[in-house]
Scaffold this motif. Sequence first.
Motif: not given
Length: 308
Positions: A193-194, A207-209, A221-236, A238-240
């Motif tokens: 990413e860096s 970078a978003t990839h 890893a089972g951290d579904h909350a973190l996964a959801a936040r990261l996918w939302l970041t990527a969605a925003r 692509h929409s911006s």
Amino acid sequence: MATGAIALAGYTALSEKARPAISTPMYSVLCSAVCTVELLILCLATGTPLFTFSGDTWLALLGLLIFPQLLGLFSLNFVLGRAPATSVSVLLLLEAPVAAFIAWLWLDQLPDGSTWPGLAVIMLGVAWVVVADARRADPMTRDAGGTRDPAPLAQHPPVTSHSAPGGDTHTRVLREAYAGRFTEAEATVRELESQAIRAHGVKSPQATHWTEVRAAVARIAGDHALAARLWLTAARFHSSLQHPNLHMTRVCLDHAFHEWGNVADADAVGALAPVLREMYAKYPFHRPEAIDALDRRLRRMALHPTSP
């Protein structure tokens, strides 16, 4: 025939771009209205009669209206909002085998012997393309339990890493994650990413990839909350864009919704729900049932439904 094929190819390609922003009924009405006006002009220019048909002809026209136009075109427009134009175009080649099958069932008519090899080649070709597309779209997403991710990772040109010589970097990252070496996987992703940020900038598809890859690792890893936040970041992201990538916005948003559905912590569920609702409200014709599903889950967990 060649002109018709070119026109259909153009229709599917342009519809793939337009459909994410327009509902299927509205798009079908607009297309039918344009075709009606064009056909009327053509009939008037060529002196073709508009109404002097026999009863059998009217019945045939009614059948063409109901099945190929209303049902067929509506289905085509529906699929073009959810699948690539290339895949849809290939699947349209199945019209000939399906028509032959219907003729056999309904009219007791079978193609002559010389037709069968062609039909077989069409079906084999379609199967080959569909399987190949599925493999390209969903690489290395099988986990130890044999299940698959609900949707593919975004496909961007892979960023190579000197620390991962040989082999595919994505395969290495996910192999580490599936083996439980999450620290190593996260370190590899952050390094890549860096590199992408230095080469292309923070707000870049490259970078978003890697944000999307981090979301995949968090899911493993089972951290579904973190996964959801990261996918939302990527969605925003692509929409911006100046020219929003609505297809990838939908893919990332659906990933986020799927992960949110697996979050057990009530606080995290409540915190993520308004963001999900906001994103789905921006695209009311994509998964219109999503907001109701959000509110139903919040009520089941004794949380207040999110406000519009």
